[in-house]
Design a protein around this motif. Structure first.
Motif, mmCIF file in Angstrom:
data_model
loop_
_atom_site.group_PDB
_atom_site.id
_atom_site.type_symbol
_atom_site.label_atom_id
_atom_site.label_comp_id
_atom_site.label_asym_id
_atom_site.label_seq_id
_atom_site.Cartn_x
_atom_site.Cartn_y
_atom_site.Cartn_z
ATOM 1 N N GLN A 5 0.823 -1.198 0.000
ATOM 2 C CA GLN A 5 0.000 0.000 0.000
ATOM 3 C C GLN A 5 0.865 1.259 0.000
ATOM 4 O OE1 GLN A 5 -3.509 0.324 0.384
ATOM 5 N NE2 GLN A 5 -3.735 -1.848 -0.057
ATOM 6 N N LEU A 6 0.416 2.224 -0.753
ATOM 7 C CA LEU A 6 1.082 3.513 -0.717
ATOM 8 C C LEU A 6 0.085 4.513 -0.151
ATOM 9 C CD1 LEU A 6 3.314 5.575 -1.511
ATOM 10 C CD2 LEU A 6 2.252 5.664 -3.771
ATOM 11 N N ASP A 7 0.373 4.956 1.064
ATOM 12 C CA ASP A 7 -0.482 5.966 1.674
ATOM 13 C C ASP A 7 0.135 7.330 1.409
ATOM 14 O OD1 ASP A 7 -1.832 7.747 3.323
ATOM 15 O OD2 ASP A 7 -2.151 6.258 4.898
ATOM 16 N N VAL A 8 -0.374 7.974 0.363
ATOM 17 C CA VAL A 8 0.241 9.217 -0.108
ATOM 18 C C VAL A 8 0.247 10.280 0.993
ATOM 19 C CG1 VAL A 8 -0.022 11.141 -1.739
ATOM 20 C CG2 VAL A 8 -0.242 8.793 -2.549
ATOM 21 N N GLY A 9 -0.888 10.444 1.645
ATOM 22 C CA GLY A 9 -0.996 11.470 2.681
ATOM 23 C C GLY A 9 0.006 11.249 3.803
ATOM 24 N N GLU A 10 0.127 10.004 4.213
ATOM 25 C CA GLU A 10 1.047 9.686 5.305
ATOM 26 C C GLU A 10 2.492 9.907 4.890
ATOM 27 O OE1 GLU A 10 0.933 5.586 6.927
ATOM 28 O OE2 GLU A 10 2.992 6.105 7.475
ATOM 29 N N LEU A 11 2.795 9.490 3.661
ATOM 30 C CA LEU A 11 4.153 9.651 3.145
ATOM 31 C C LEU A 11 4.538 11.132 3.095
ATOM 32 C CD1 LEU A 11 6.597 8.144 1.995
ATOM 33 C CD2 LEU A 11 5.533 8.294 -0.269
ATOM 34 N N ARG B 244 1.119 6.499 -9.360
ATOM 35 C CA ARG B 244 0.388 7.434 -8.501
ATOM 36 C C ARG B 244 1.136 8.753 -8.291
ATOM 37 N NH1 ARG B 244 -1.744 4.296 -3.448
ATOM 38 N NH2 ARG B 244 -2.892 6.232 -3.125
ATOM 39 N N LEU B 245 2.129 9.006 -9.171
ATOM 40 C CA LEU B 245 2.923 10.227 -9.055
ATOM 41 C C LEU B 245 2.059 11.493 -9.088
ATOM 42 C CD1 LEU B 245 5.700 11.476 -8.815
ATOM 43 C CD2 LEU B 245 5.914 11.384 -11.302
ATOM 44 N N ARG B 246 1.062 11.464 -9.965
ATOM 45 C CA ARG B 246 0.118 12.559 -10.090
ATOM 46 C C ARG B 246 -0.467 12.973 -8.730
ATOM 47 N NH1 ARG B 246 -3.074 13.781 -14.863
ATOM 48 N NH2 ARG B 246 -1.733 12.763 -16.348
ATOM 49 N N GLU B 247 -0.927 11.943 -8.047
ATOM 50 C CA GLU B 247 -1.548 12.114 -6.734
ATOM 51 C C GLU B 247 -0.531 12.684 -5.727
ATOM 52 O OE1 GLU B 247 -3.571 8.900 -3.852
ATOM 53 O OE2 GLU B 247 -3.312 8.264 -5.942
ATOM 54 N N VAL B 248 0.677 12.138 -5.794
ATOM 55 C CA VAL B 248 1.749 12.566 -4.893
ATOM 56 C C VAL B 248 2.061 14.047 -5.120
ATOM 57 C CG1 VAL B 248 4.208 12.296 -4.357
ATOM 58 C CG2 VAL B 248 2.768 10.269 -4.691
ATOM 59 N N VAL B 249 2.222 14.417 -6.391
ATOM 60 C CA VAL B 249 2.585 15.799 -6.712
ATOM 61 C C VAL B 249 1.453 16.746 -6.307
ATOM 62 C CG1 VAL B 249 3.120 17.392 -8.601
ATOM 63 C CG2 VAL B 249 4.240 15.155 -8.500
#
Ligand SMILES: Nc1nc2c(ncn2[C@@H]2O[C@H](COP(=O)(O)OP(=O)(O)O)[C@@H](O)[C@H]2O)c(=O)[nH]1
Ligand SMILES: [Mg+2]
Length: 299
Positions: free
Chosen positions: A4-10, A35-40
């Motif tokens: 799992q990649l939790d973007v918010g937590e990261l 999911r780079l889009r989401e991260v950025v």
């Protein structure tokens, strides 16, 4: 790496200064993660504070050594400093560094800057590879560009492309321990005087700083020149215009990459094949075929 990649937590962990979270974010950029889009998107509200400094100049002039020297000096001032090296051979590559695909400042470099900026780094140092287009392109990423020269035929004023001299905000004559350093400084001064005569209006006067990076000499003078340039940028509204250029570069790079990838998808498809055949058969000229291809992309 999987899971799992939790973007918010990261993003939260990176902003709290956890190095592993920052490295993870930089890898997501490098790997062009789905999911780079989401991260950025998550990072963007936290950006805009880092001072971005580019180092360029011929190979061997001392960019990596100077980056280390400045890194230490800035840290001694209590600043958090990130380094991006657009050079596979750089000693920074593999730690806090990004590789340059496409031979230069790839589409990913602005995203790596964004990561470090959002993570709360006060300063981001970018070392270019010192050849090709990346030398000049750094101006579209950095707030301040340091151009390094050194005495000697290979590293001196003549070794540098005219375009590179123009983008300098601060000149650094490194290897000032070597014979000929004063000649290099004099040549630079002449060159600056010549170019200044052609310019109108108020303009930043590019200072020349001497350093011996290998012996940690001159860091304070470089930092002072950087501070002065930063103050000038802010007073003249230049900072905002450079940021505008950076954002434009980012958007353009992403859009071009997207177009290229859609074209590649089409490459396996019929539209491009048919158009290609018609060009070979001289039914169509290549410009008309390209127009047609772009129309296909829009559909
Ligand atoms: N004499 C001298 N050598 C230096 C100085 N700074 C760097 N060097 C040497 O120059 C070589 C190239 O340095 P490097 O930082 O890798 O250059 P880059 O290719 O521009 O990143 C290395 O052997 C350094 O030790 C300096 O101020 N004086
Ligand atoms: Mg280097």
């Amino acid at each position: 790496v999987t899971g799992q990649l939790d973007v918010g937590e990261l993003v939260d962990r990176a902003r709290a200064g956890q190095p592993r979270a920052v490295s993870r974010l930089l890898s997501l950029v490098e790997d062009d993660h789905p999911r780079l889009r989401e991260v950025v998107r998550a990072l963007t509200p936290y950006t805009g504070n880092a001072q971005v400094i580019g180092l360029t100049g011929p190979p061997g002039v001392g960019k990596s050594t100077s980056t280390s020297m400045l890194l230490a000096a800035l840290r001694a001032q209590g600043k958090r400093v990130g380094v991006l090296a657009i050079d596979p051979s750089s000693p920074f590559t593999g730690s806090l560094a990004t590789r340059g695909h496409l031979g230069g400042l790839s589409w990913s470099t602005p995203q790596s800057v964004r990561v470090l900026d959002a993570a709360g780094f006060d300063v981001v140092l970018i070392e270019t590879v010192g050849v090709g287009q990346s030398e000049v392109d750094i101006v579209r990423l950095a707030d301040t560009v340091l151009v390094l020269l050194a005495p000697g035929a290979g590293d001196g004023v003549q070794a540098v492309k005219a375009g590179v001299l123009e983008i300098a905000d601060v000149f650094v004559v490194n290897k000032a321990d070597r014979d000929g350093a004063e000649t290099t400084v004099r040549e630079l001064k002449n060159m600056i005087a010549l170019s200044r005569r052609e310019l109108r209006g108020r303009r930043w006067r590019q200072p020349i700083v001497r350093t011996v990076a290998a012996q940690n000499q001159g860091a304070e003078e470089v930092l002072q020149a950087l501070d002065e340039h930063r103050a000038w940028l802010e007073s003249e509204g230049e900072l905002a215009s450079r940021r505008q250029i950076r954002a434009r570069t980012e958007v353009e790079a992403i859009a071009l990459r997207e177009l290229r990838s859609r074209l590649a998808d089409l490459g396996g498809g019929e539209a491009l094949e048919m158009l290609t055949k018609r060009v070979v058969d001289r039914e169509l000229d290549p410009f008309t075929a390209a127009d047609e291809l772009i129309r296909t992309l829009r559909r």
